[in-house]
Design an enzyme around this catalytic site. Structure first.
Site, mmCIF file in Angstrom:
data_model
loop_
_atom_site.group_PDB
_atom_site.id
_atom_site.type_symbol
_atom_site.label_atom_id
_atom_site.label_comp_id
_atom_site.label_asym_id
_atom_site.label_seq_id
_atom_site.Cartn_x
_atom_site.Cartn_y
_atom_site.Cartn_z
ATOM 1 N N LYS A 157 -110.612 -21.582 -34.112
ATOM 2 C CA LYS A 157 -110.232 -22.991 -34.136
ATOM 3 C C LYS A 157 -108.709 -23.121 -34.057
ATOM 4 C CE LYS A 157 -110.376 -27.120 -36.950
ATOM 5 N NZ LYS A 157 -110.786 -27.787 -38.170
ATOM 6 N N PHE A 169 -106.466 -20.609 -33.429
ATOM 7 C CA PHE A 169 -105.873 -19.606 -32.555
ATOM 8 C C PHE A 169 -104.646 -18.949 -33.197
ATOM 9 C CE2 PHE A 169 -105.723 -17.586 -28.412
ATOM 10 C CZ PHE A 169 -107.052 -17.670 -28.048
ATOM 11 N N THR A 170 -104.689 -18.827 -34.515
ATOM 12 C CA THR A 170 -103.590 -18.148 -35.223
ATOM 13 C C THR A 170 -104.123 -17.117 -36.212
ATOM 14 O OG1 THR A 170 -103.621 -19.859 -36.931
ATOM 15 C CG2 THR A 170 -102.022 -20.155 -35.152
ATOM 16 N N THR A 171 -105.430 -17.054 -36.396
ATOM 17 C CA THR A 171 -105.987 -16.160 -37.414
ATOM 18 C C THR A 171 -105.641 -14.702 -37.090
ATOM 19 O OG1 THR A 171 -107.738 -17.741 -37.786
ATOM 20 C CG2 THR A 171 -108.149 -15.508 -38.573
ATOM 21 N N GLU A 218 -106.562 -11.656 -37.898
ATOM 22 C CA GLU A 218 -107.570 -10.659 -37.507
ATOM 23 C C GLU A 218 -108.044 -10.900 -36.074
ATOM 24 O OE1 GLU A 218 -107.611 -12.502 -40.232
ATOM 25 O OE2 GLU A 218 -108.416 -11.438 -41.979
ATOM 26 N N GLY A 278 -114.148 -25.226 -39.607
ATOM 27 C CA GLY A 278 -114.473 -23.882 -39.120
ATOM 28 C C GLY A 278 -115.898 -23.465 -39.460
ATOM 29 N N ARG A 279 -116.292 -23.642 -40.727
ATOM 30 C CA ARG A 279 -117.624 -23.175 -41.139
ATOM 31 C C ARG A 279 -118.738 -24.112 -40.674
ATOM 32 N NH1 ARG A 279 -114.235 -24.450 -45.075
ATOM 33 N NH2 ARG A 279 -114.667 -26.170 -46.493
ATOM 34 N N GLN A 325 -120.829 -18.483 -46.483
ATOM 35 C CA GLN A 325 -119.538 -19.104 -46.160
ATOM 36 C C GLN A 325 -119.630 -20.623 -46.216
ATOM 37 O OE1 GLN A 325 -117.941 -19.398 -42.226
ATOM 38 N NE2 GLN A 325 -115.863 -19.721 -42.974
ATOM 39 N N GLU A 356 -117.336 -21.438 -49.387
ATOM 40 C CA GLU A 356 -116.007 -21.907 -48.982
ATOM 41 C C GLU A 356 -115.922 -23.429 -49.164
ATOM 42 O OE1 GLU A 356 -113.427 -19.768 -45.839
ATOM 43 O OE2 GLU A 356 -114.110 -21.533 -44.782
ATOM 44 N N HIS A 411 -137.895 -5.073 -52.484
ATOM 45 C CA HIS A 411 -137.750 -3.656 -52.818
ATOM 46 C C HIS A 411 -136.301 -3.328 -53.121
ATOM 47 C CE1 HIS A 411 -141.923 -2.686 -51.827
ATOM 48 N NE2 HIS A 411 -141.793 -3.672 -50.951
ATOM 49 N N LYS A 424 -103.796 -14.506 -47.692
ATOM 50 C CA LYS A 424 -103.230 -14.362 -46.338
ATOM 51 C C LYS A 424 -101.714 -14.182 -46.424
ATOM 52 C CE LYS A 424 -106.487 -17.376 -43.855
ATOM 53 N NZ LYS A 424 -106.606 -18.631 -43.134
HETATM 54 O O1 F6P Z 1 -111.210 -17.895 -43.955
HETATM 55 C C1 F6P Z 1 -110.543 -19.060 -43.695
HETATM 56 C C2 F6P Z 1 -110.865 -19.660 -42.368
HETATM 57 O O2 F6P Z 1 -109.923 -20.642 -42.123
HETATM 58 C C3 F6P Z 1 -112.275 -20.221 -42.253
HETATM 59 O O3 F6P Z 1 -112.400 -21.475 -42.797
HETATM 60 C C4 F6P Z 1 -112.490 -20.181 -40.779
HETATM 61 O O4 F6P Z 1 -113.828 -20.298 -40.465
HETATM 62 C C5 F6P Z 1 -111.915 -18.826 -40.442
HETATM 63 O O5 F6P Z 1 -110.796 -18.711 -41.305
HETATM 64 C C6 F6P Z 1 -111.507 -18.624 -39.014
HETATM 65 O O6 F6P Z 1 -110.545 -19.531 -38.586
HETATM 66 P P1 F6P Z 1 -110.210 -19.734 -37.053
HETATM 67 O O7 F6P Z 1 -111.435 -20.224 -36.375
HETATM 68 O O8 F6P Z 1 -109.099 -20.717 -37.026
HETATM 69 O O9 F6P Z 1 -109.796 -18.397 -36.491
#
Ligand code: F6P
Length: 578
Positions: free
Chosen positions: A226, A228-230, A232, A288-289, A371, A375, A406, A536
């Site tokens: 969402k 475009f900065t995350t 990972e 996001g979720r 989540q 969240e 089990h 973060k």
């Molecule tokens: O873990 C925090 C969070 O902001 C979630 O709410 C979201 O679903 C996830 O990171 C990914 O965020 P993005 O879609 O911006 O990469």
């Protein structure tokens, strides 16, 4: 203060101060004095504790909540609490696109993502349905073009593999859905010859697993984020782009043919090198979720299974959205489930909830709802910042039955009390017959066997087994206390007619709205997630130090960390010398 803020914060922002809340606290004593064993003998009570949602396509849903620790009086008090918390008005404000996510000043309108084109969902006075359907139309055309071999890779080969990169809400929902459709007859046929994989964790092991055995020439990558900065997702996107480029060194335009994006940040995607026409957008009013119904979920699902399947999922979700908006509280499925969860967690004091799908297709459903719910509702203050005098949110976990039986059911039966959601379907995704492999005929089908457990476990939890039962069975006295089942453990049973794309949409919508109901009653903001930020920020500091250490002659400034973290970091950095 805006009208929305008034609704969300001024009226009953301290629900625990209302007489309805206090009456429920008093009522706990009454309920705790009863046992589900006795309550279930009362047929009149059982007959009043279920809801049915009938559907003209045959995708009916049946919710039985007679195994909850409730009486008619409890339900009456819970509905009164809902009224004093303005639940109906809050649902209306949600559907009207009011900015109920007050800390981010955003509307919460994932319902618009699944509505029909001629519906009206507005944000800031603008009907968003044309925008929603314009993206859906693009998804449909693009998926058809890739699946039909018109859109090909840089070397001219058909793109039969898709890797979707994203984390959290940009991964869990789509993965749940992709898994759930894998064994649906129609979806499976539509996915013939195609592969869909997900890459979420920044762990190089996950990268390896996602790409293992794939040919870059036949692989299309979707970067789902969402913001475009995350961190990972961005690192994984760069890693996979390098993998694509090194696999097709002699070719130009590799990224433009092999990488597309789903994002609300078109300029961010462009800066990464993705052409704007290859970005499938969505909006800040999609959390996001809650984004599985946006391009984030619908693009990978359409590529793998075809757009029709994605549309069926959206239609199922839309049906429950309408039910949630229109149905009376007393016959409103997500409302009832939300109120029961408030009752279990806040009044009866059970902190966790187990999600137990008796359907292997729902393998990843518990992880997704973990989540969605944790969240959303793992909050400590109300909308106006008042610290809530109870623990909001529930700990969600689960596994498909019968595997869970089990594993952790021992604790559910004789250890801690964990309210359970049993989820099943009357018709299996797979054909079932009673012919055994050895040529004989089994007494029951595999699905019957599975569902026998779906019906039996809730009774085992509720009714239990007493010492006198054990005595009557001739069990030696020294084992009575070990073999005793106290019972009186609440659960609900959610029975679907079948588990196809449409039902999966219904299921998702039920759980999304249940979470909203709980937040509305508690008076918290279920739509922000400030609690994920601190970690973060701290990781950024560590990353900076590790980067310094990777430069020739550079080293980590250990004094920037407490002694415990510094010691751990030294061990990590100097592992080769140990
Ligand atoms: O873990 C925090 C969070 O902001 C979630 O709410 C979201 O679903 C996830 O990171 C990914 O965020 P993005 O879609 O911006 O990469």
């Amino acid at each position: 203060m805006s009208e929305t803020n008034n609704l969300c914060t001024k009226s009953n922002h301290k629900p625990w101060e209302t007489s309805e809340w206090k009456k429920l606290i008093e009522h706990v004593k009454v309920v705790k004095g009863q046992h589900l064993r006795e309550l279930l003998r009362n047929e009149k009570r059982s007959d009043s504790l279920f809801v049915e949602v009938d559907n003209e396509l045959g995708n009916d849903i049946f919710l039985d909540y007679s195994r909850q620790l409730v009486t008619d009086k409890t339900m009456e008090l819970l509905f009164k609490l809902a009224n004093v918390c303005n639940l109906k008005d809050k649902i209306k404000a949600l559907a009207e696109g009011k900015k109920i996510n007050t800390t981010e000043n955003r509307a919460v309108l994932h319902m618009a993502l699944r509505a029909k084109k001629d519906s009206c969902f507005s944000v800031d006075g603008k009907n968003v349905m044309l925008d929603v359907h314009s993206v859906l139309d693009r998804i449909s055309r693009f998926a058809e073009s890739v699946r039909g071999g018109k859109w090909v890779g840089a070397t001219g080969k058909v793109l039969s593999n898709v890797v979707s990169i994203g984390i959290g809400g940009s991964y869990l929902g789509p993965e749940f859905l992709a898994e759930a459709l894998k064994t649906d007859k129609i979806a499976k046929a539509a996915a013939n010859g195609r592969t869909l994989r997900f890459l979420a964790n920044v762990d190089p092991v996950d990268v390896m697993r996602a790409l293992d055995g794939l040919d870059p020439e036949t692989t299309l990558v979707i970067v789902c984020s969402k913001t475009f900065t995350t961190a990972e997702t961005m690192l994984n996107a760069r890693t996979v782009r390098a993998w694509l480029e090194s696999g097709m060194k002699e070719y130009e335009n590799v990224a433009s043919k092999h990488i597309v994006a789903c994002s609300a940040n078109v300029s961010g995607a462009k800066a990464f090198g993705i052409l704007p026409e290859n970005v499938f957008g969505f909006w800040d009013w999609v959390g996001g979720r809650y984004s599985v119904s946006s391009a984030i979920g619908m693009l990978p699902i359409s590529l793998q299974y075809g757009y029709q399947i994605a549309r069926a999922f959206l239609d199922g979700a839309a049906e429950i959205d309408n039910h949630f908006i229109d149905a009376d509280l007393s016959s409103n499925l997500p409302v009832i489930m939300g109120l029961l969860s408030v009752w279990n967690s806040t009044f009866l004091g059970y902190p966790a909830r187990a999600l137990l799908p008796y359907s292997q297709a729902l393998l990843r459903f518990p992880a997704h709802i973990q989540q969605v719910d944790m969240e959303s509702n793992g909050k400590r203050v109300t909308l106006d910042g008042t610290v809530v005098p109870f623990d909001a949110g529930e700990i969600n976990f689960g596994e498909p039955g019968t595997n869970g039986q089990h594993s952790f059911y021992q604790l559910l039966h004789q250890g801690r009390i964990v309210p359970c959601d049993f989820i099943g379907s009357c018709i299996s995704q797979q054909p079932v017959d009673r012919t055994s492999k050895c040529g004989g005929v089994e007494l029951v089908t595999n699905h019957d066997e599975l569902m026998s457990n779906f019906f039996a476990q809730p009774d085992a939890l509720a009714i239990g087994k007493s010492k006198s039962d054990l005595k009557a069975e001739g069990v030696p006295e020294k084992l009575w206390s070990h073999k005793e089942f106290p019972g009186n453990r609440p659960s609900l049973s959610l029975l679907f007619s079948r588990m196809d794309a449409y039902s999966l949409g219904q299921l998702l919508s039920i759980y999304e709205h249940r979470t909203a109901v709980q937040g509305f009653i508690w008076g918290i903001n279920s739509f922000d997630q400030w609690g994920v930020e601190l970690g973060k920020v701290l990781a950024k500091r560590v990353r900076g130090e590790l980067a310094k250490n990777n430069i020739e002659g550079g080293s980590i400034s250990y004094e920037n960390f407490n002694s415990s973290t510094a010691r751990l970091l030294r061990r990590y950095v100097h592992i080769d010398n140990l």
